[in-house]
Design an enzyme around this catalytic site. Structure first.
Site, PDB file in Angstrom:
ATOM      1  N   CYS A 121       0.845  -1.148   0.129  1.00 57.43           N
ATOM      2  CA  CYS A 121      -0.016  -0.077   0.191  1.00 57.43           C
ATOM      3  C   CYS A 121       0.775   1.403  -0.188  1.00 57.43           C
ATOM      4  O   CYS A 121       0.398   2.137  -0.217  1.00 57.43           O
ATOM      5  CB  CYS A 121      -0.815  -0.047   1.313  1.00 57.43           C
ATOM      6  N   LEU A 122       2.188   1.274   0.413  1.00 55.20           N
ATOM      7  CA  LEU A 122       3.152   2.290   0.173  1.00 55.20           C
ATOM      8  C   LEU A 122       3.697   2.468  -1.304  1.00 55.20           C
ATOM      9  O   LEU A 122       3.750   3.424  -1.944  1.00 55.20           O
ATOM     10  CB  LEU A 122       3.980   2.415   1.210  1.00 55.20           C
TER      11      LEU A 122
END
Length: 219
Positions: A121-122
């Site tokens: 998700c980063l």
């Protein structure tokens, strides 16, 4: 890859050019966070959020499948009580047009991101945004992965794509830049006292000594 400068004064962050996106700091993600001590990530991301508020940096909050993954942690909701996080189904935040539109609406090109997990998700939005002309900074100590290796490999991958790794106190330092900028000094000092670990303890000690010195001099 981002075409922005990677060296020189212009490579440093300023509040006026920055926008912050905080991704999926939710219970489900914290449950399998093993690259860092979870309480440290909570401390750091809340410190980062408070810093953004001190410096009036636009901040976008987002969750994934909130009904199953849980609400955003209370510490972040307390910093931005008026803001409802953008709840996504996309794993890659940058594929959700609402998030991208919110970032673009700020008109800012220095994109600062922290999220759980680092490897998914980063990394995914950071890599994509860097390829679309944003100068992307990944706040590594306000993020974390399922394993230490997955976090480290994700950081390496992002660096290869032109993303700049940074820590939350480095963000604060670059935004403040000069202690003569007195408007933000009290807020920055308060955030450091609350979330800066040993730095916060040292600051409180220094404040105590200064107060005692003034009292002793009768000032």
């Amino acid at each position: 890859m981002s075409t922005e400068k990677k060296a020189g004064l212009d490579a440093l962050l300023t509040p006026e050019e920055s926008v912050l996106v905080l991704i999926d700091h939710q219970p489900f993600q914290f449950a399998n966070l093993n690259s860092h001590e979870p309480t440290m990530v909570v401390n750091n991301v809340v410190g980062l959020a408070k810093t953004a508020k001190v410096f009036d940096v636009p901040t976008i909050l987002t969750t994934v499948l909130e009904e199953r993954g849980g609400y955003l942690i209370q510490g972040l909701r307390d910093v931005f009580p008026e803001q409802k996080p953008i709840d996504r189904t996309f794993i890659n935040t940058w594929e959700d047009e609402r998030v991208v539109d919110a970032v673009k609406a700020t008109g800012r090109k220095k994109l600062i991101i922290a999220g759980l997990w680092t490897e998914v998700c980063l990394a995914m939005p950071a890599i994509q945004a860097a390829g679309e002309g944003f100068e992307v900074f990944a706040v590594t100590d306000a993020s974390g992965g399922a394993t230490k290796e997955s976090h480290e490999m994700a950081v390496r991958r992002m660096v290869q794509a032109g993303v700049v790794p940074i820590t939350w106190q480095a963000v604060l330092g670059e935004w403040q830049r000069d202690w003569a900028r007195e408007k933000t000094v009290p807020g920055a000092a308060e955030v450091l006292a609350q979330h800066g670990g040993a730095s916060g303890v040292a600051f409180a000690w220094e404040t105590q000594l200064l107060a005692e010195r003034r009292a002793g001099s009768g000032a």
